[in-house]
Design a protein around this motif. Structure first.
Motif, PDB file in Angstrom:
ATOM      1  N   ALA B 171      25.246  42.063  45.559  1.00  0.00           N
ATOM      2  CA  ALA B 171      26.426  42.188  44.534  1.00  0.00           C
ATOM      3  C   ALA B 171      26.457  41.109  43.471  1.00  0.00           C
ATOM      4  O   ALA B 171      26.810  41.510  42.464  1.00  0.00           O
ATOM      5  CB  ALA B 171      27.512  41.684  45.533  1.00  0.00           C
ATOM      6  N   LEU B 175      26.823  42.341  39.562  1.00  0.00           N
ATOM      7  CA  LEU B 175      27.832  41.617  38.714  1.00  0.00           C
ATOM      8  C   LEU B 175      27.145  41.215  37.305  1.00  0.00           C
ATOM      9  O   LEU B 175      27.595  41.475  36.561  1.00  0.00           O
ATOM     10  CB  LEU B 175      28.730  40.675  39.286  1.00  0.00           C
ATOM     11  N   GLN B 201      37.378  45.450  35.810  1.00  0.00           N
ATOM     12  CA  GLN B 201      36.507  45.687  36.789  1.00  0.00           C
ATOM     13  C   GLN B 201      35.433  44.669  37.071  1.00  0.00           C
ATOM     14  O   GLN B 201      35.213  44.621  38.234  1.00  0.00           O
ATOM     15  CB  GLN B 201      35.778  46.997  36.430  1.00  0.00           C
ATOM     16  N   THR B 205      35.067  42.481  40.617  1.00  0.00           N
ATOM     17  CA  THR B 205      33.937  42.416  41.150  1.00  0.00           C
ATOM     18  C   THR B 205      33.744  40.748  41.373  1.00  0.00           C
ATOM     19  O   THR B 205      33.153  40.352  42.527  1.00  0.00           O
ATOM     20  CB  THR B 205      32.667  42.817  40.627  1.00  0.00           C
ATOM     21  N   ASP B 208      35.448  39.488  44.529  1.00  0.00           N
ATOM     22  CA  ASP B 208      35.047  40.192  45.777  1.00  0.00           C
ATOM     23  C   ASP B 208      33.677  39.597  46.177  1.00  0.00           C
ATOM     24  O   ASP B 208      33.527  39.204  47.203  1.00  0.00           O
ATOM     25  CB  ASP B 208      34.286  42.001  45.528  1.00  0.00           C
ATOM     26  N   LYS B 247      30.596  48.475  46.257  1.00  0.00           N
ATOM     27  CA  LYS B 247      31.720  48.194  45.152  1.00  0.00           C
ATOM     28  C   LYS B 247      31.077  47.704  43.915  1.00  0.00           C
ATOM     29  O   LYS B 247      31.452  48.152  42.782  1.00  0.00           O
ATOM     30  CB  LYS B 247      32.990  47.675  45.497  1.00  0.00           C
ATOM     31  N   ALA B 248      30.413  46.724  44.038  1.00  0.00           N
ATOM     32  CA  ALA B 248      30.075  45.856  42.916  1.00  0.00           C
ATOM     33  C   ALA B 248      28.981  46.595  42.208  1.00  0.00           C
ATOM     34  O   ALA B 248      28.955  46.879  40.879  1.00  0.00           O
ATOM     35  CB  ALA B 248      29.259  44.540  43.286  1.00  0.00           C
ATOM     36  N   ARG B 251      30.872  49.450  40.260  1.00  0.00           N
ATOM     37  CA  ARG B 251      31.478  49.333  39.324  1.00  0.00           C
ATOM     38  C   ARG B 251      30.552  48.963  38.076  1.00  0.00           C
ATOM     39  O   ARG B 251      30.843  49.385  37.067  1.00  0.00           O
ATOM     40  CB  ARG B 251      32.606  48.264  39.502  1.00  0.00           C
ATOM     41  N   SER B 252      29.209  48.294  38.323  1.00  0.00           N
ATOM     42  CA  SER B 252      28.395  47.994  37.703  1.00  0.00           C
ATOM     43  C   SER B 252      27.660  49.250  36.858  1.00  0.00           C
ATOM     44  O   SER B 252      27.648  49.261  35.478  1.00  0.00           O
ATOM     45  CB  SER B 252      27.324  47.181  38.020  1.00  0.00           C
TER      46      SER B 252
END
Lengths: 381, 302
Positions: B171, B175, B201, B205, B208, B247-248, B251-252
């Motif tokens: 993650a 990021l 976003q 991250t 998170d 999720k990271a 989003r990336s």
């Protein structure tokens, strides 16, 4: 890395727990917060009791009436207060914001005059930062302070000021030089709320209660000796206040979540224990509460080593506020068809939580802060 | 109460980061990777250096950050607790690579020497290997023999925490890649990181990742100290951190736009590792059900 209490921490915790058991009346436990905090004299009396027992201003220097204890003691204090479901000291603004700002920027006279009285709740403080046209954009403050000899004459309006209706003093951001470049024309004053020309009007909010207020200043004379920092340095002084607002908040917020998750479990046991989806959502809230708790610990660990709170702390208020909104909504849901009734707890908490993502730095501003100051992304403004 | 790494632990973190960065850069030949197993043995990372589990968690986090390709996770986190002194020595020396069976599946079956089966017996690593979402991390179905009983026991919190720590590293890297891209890529005459639709976003991250890291370190400390909260902490850490990693990466990929969707860009490899970690063992929803049982008691169905 050791998550156990040291001998000193363990002794402090045990002593505090015993003190709370002996001194906190049963009927004052488990308050829902809000207006209850100042409904009668108990708040001030309880705060004074905390002070006399040495529990107010744990990390403040002894010369200012504090205990000079390490930050871990403050963390333990919040944990034990949550465990006992004890009401907080009413001097929220004084302890968390005004006091640290006076310590950083105040004169000796100002320190002598106010610090120990903040701790003992002899003085209640409020904050005059936001204005109708300056919310997240504090540098746009327009409340005027005009210098006339030994006084500033203050005119203007502040808003969202908790405790203003019972406050003795206000930390006030004013515009002293309207022609100066942005950030340079502000001056930070300490205003006696009992001065002529100060008018406080309660603001009724979503919950029906009035925790916040508007403050109107009409030709209020504030002695120049009440200024914190130099004329025109108001922005820097205000940043100290906000740093402390966010720096010391984490443990108190997590402690409140801990109580919230405990209530959630209780409510679920009484109502809809069997639904797998609901059970999973309760577990998710428990997990995120633990994540916030240990993020506080990491931030504290960095603080104890370097004197500066770790950057991870900047995510805490953001995530706490969103979690509290989810959690309280789930609490209402757990009540089933009765969730529409005012149950005295979830009903209030759910409505009150809508303010969490707005007060003390809106989520939008906090995301900007993380993006720009922590991740180093280019400024959006 | 001190939740910070010691100076020695931070030094270890720098060494691991340095070794992996030098040997596993993002522009490596992804199809032909050497696991440098002997070097890991010499560094003491296979059990030789007597690291505490908090320090091993640092290794797992960094292995995720670098997307280290070898069967480190399964040898050190899954199999070691089962092994007797002799087997441990051989594992630490890098002579024997181990894996362990979980719900009928064995990670890296084709590249390890020995397997702990689900009954706690040592088995030679033989069987059919199946491709998974992460091409560097296949699973196999073990071809059972009678096997030799092993003296140790399964350590579920240890395995879950190791996967959580690895997910934190994945993650973190996703990021950083997103932030780097948002700082340099320009559209409409501005760096795209200026736009809050992009920067927020990444801020989410960041939150998170930090929360996931806190849970992973908490769980690692509980495992290292044999704290009674270890099972719950590890379940929480695996559920939260693996979801955070997925999720990271998602989003990336979004922040990268088209390039993030290509085979050429390394992001998809991090994404696949995150999906593997999320799915292997117990999925987040199952872990939350376990935690709910602990908090609420076993469900009463009407």
């Amino acid at each position: 890395m050791d998550l156990r209490d040291t001998v000193e921490e363990g002794a402090f915790r045990a002593e505090l727990r015993a003190w709370l058991d002996a001194n906190l009346p049963e009927e004052r436990r488990g308050w829902r917060g809000g207006e209850q905090r100042f409904g009668d004299d108990f708040g001030r009396a309880w705060s004074r009791k905390l002070y006399e027992a040495g529990y107010a201003g744990l990390t403040w220097p002894v010369e200012y009436g504090g205990a000079g204890s390490p930050y871990s003691f403050q963390a333990i204090f919040y944990e034990e207060m949550a465990r006992a479901q004890a009401p907080a000291h009413v001097g929220v603004i004084g302890l968390g914001m005004a006091g640290p700002t006076i310590m950083a920027h105040g004169s000796d006279e100002q320190k002598q005059a106010h610090l120990s009285k903040i701790l003992s709740a002899e003085e209640i403080w409020c904050q005059g930062f936001s204005e109708p046209d300056a919310g997240s954009d504090l540098a746009a403050a327009r409340t005027r302070a005009e210098r006339r000899g030994d006084v500033y004459v203050v005119n203007g309006q502040k808003v969202w000021s908790s405790f203003a209706h019972i406050a003795d003093f206000c930390i006030l951001v004013t515009l002293s030089d309207p022609d100066a470049p942005r950030y340079k024309g502000l001056t930070y004053l300490v205003v006696d709320m009992h001065s002529p020309g100060v008018e406080v009007r309660p603001l009724r909010q979503i919950t029906g209660e009035a925790e916040f207020n508007e403050i109107f200043f009409t030709d209020v004379e504030v002695p120049v000796s009440n200024r914190l920092g130099d004329e025109g340095d108001g922005w820097q002084v205000a940043m100290t206040t906000l740093l402390h607002e966010r720096g010391t908040l984490g443990f108190a917020l997590t402690a409140a979540l801990d109580v919230g998750v405990g209530r959630l479990v209780e409510t679920a046991r009484e109502h809809v224990n069997g639904d797998a989806g609901v059970r999973e959502r309760i577990a998710a809230e428990w997990i995120e509460m633990q994540a916030l708790r240990y993020t506080n610990y990491r931030s504290l660990g960095a603080y104890q080593r370097t004197g500066v709170p770790g950057p991870e702390g900047s995510a805490i208020k953001l995530r706490w506020s969103e979690q509290n909104q989810r959690l309280t909504k789930l609490g209402r849901e757990l009540l089933g068809p009765e969730g529409i009734l005012d149950d005295g707890w979830w009903h209030y908490q759910q409505l009150r939580s809508r303010g969490n993502t707005i007060e003390a730095g809106s989520s939008e501003v906090l995301r900007n802060i993380v993006a720009e100051r922590v991740l180093g992304l280019p400024r959006s403004r | 109460m001190d939740f910070a790494f010691t100076d020695e632990q931070r030094q270890l973190q720098r060494e691991v980061r340095g070794f992996l960065a030098a040997n596993y850069p993002l522009d490596r030949d992804w199809e032909n990777q050497d696991d440098r197993w002997q070097e890991l043995a010499e560094l003491g990372w296979l059990g030789g250096a007597d690291l505490s589990f908090v320090e091993e968690a640092i290794l797992f986090e960094e292995s995720g950050y670098a997307l280290y390709p070898g069967p480190f996770l399964v040898t050190v986190a899954f199999a070691l607790p089962w092994l007797g002194a002799e087997d441990r020595e051989a594992a630490a020396a890098g002579t024997t690579k181990w894996s362990a069976e979980d719900r009928g599946l064995v990670p890296w079956l084709g590249s390890v020497d020995m397997v702990v089966d689900s009954d706690g017996n040592a088995q030679p690593a033989r069987g059919e290997e199946l491709p998974t979402v992460d091409p560097t991390r296949p699973l196999g179905r073990l071809e059972r023999t009678n096997g030799t009983p092993l003296p140790g026991a399964r350590d579920v919190p240890r395995a879950r925490t190791a996967m959580a720590a690895e997910a934190v590293g994945v993650a973190q890297r996703a990021l950083e890649l997103g932030v780097e891209y948002a700082k340099t890529r320009e559209q409409f005459g501005k760096k795209i990181g200026v736009y809050q639709a992009v920067s927020h976003q990444l801020a989410d991250t960041y939150a998170d990742v930090e929360l996931a890291r806190s849970l992973a370190y908490w769980a690692a400390w509980c495992v290292a100290e044999e704290d009674e909260r270890a099972p719950l902490a590890a379940a929480a850490a695996k559920a939260f951190a693996t979801e955070a990693a997925v999720k990271a990466c998602e989003r990336s990929i979004q922040v990268h736009g088209g390039i993030g969707f290509t085979w050429e860009h390394p992001l998809h490899r991090f994404y696949k590792r995150a999906l593997w970690l999320e799915g292997f063992g117990r999925r987040p929803a199952e872990l939350r059900a376990e935690i709910a049982d602990a908090l609420l008691g076993v469900a009463v169905t009407a």
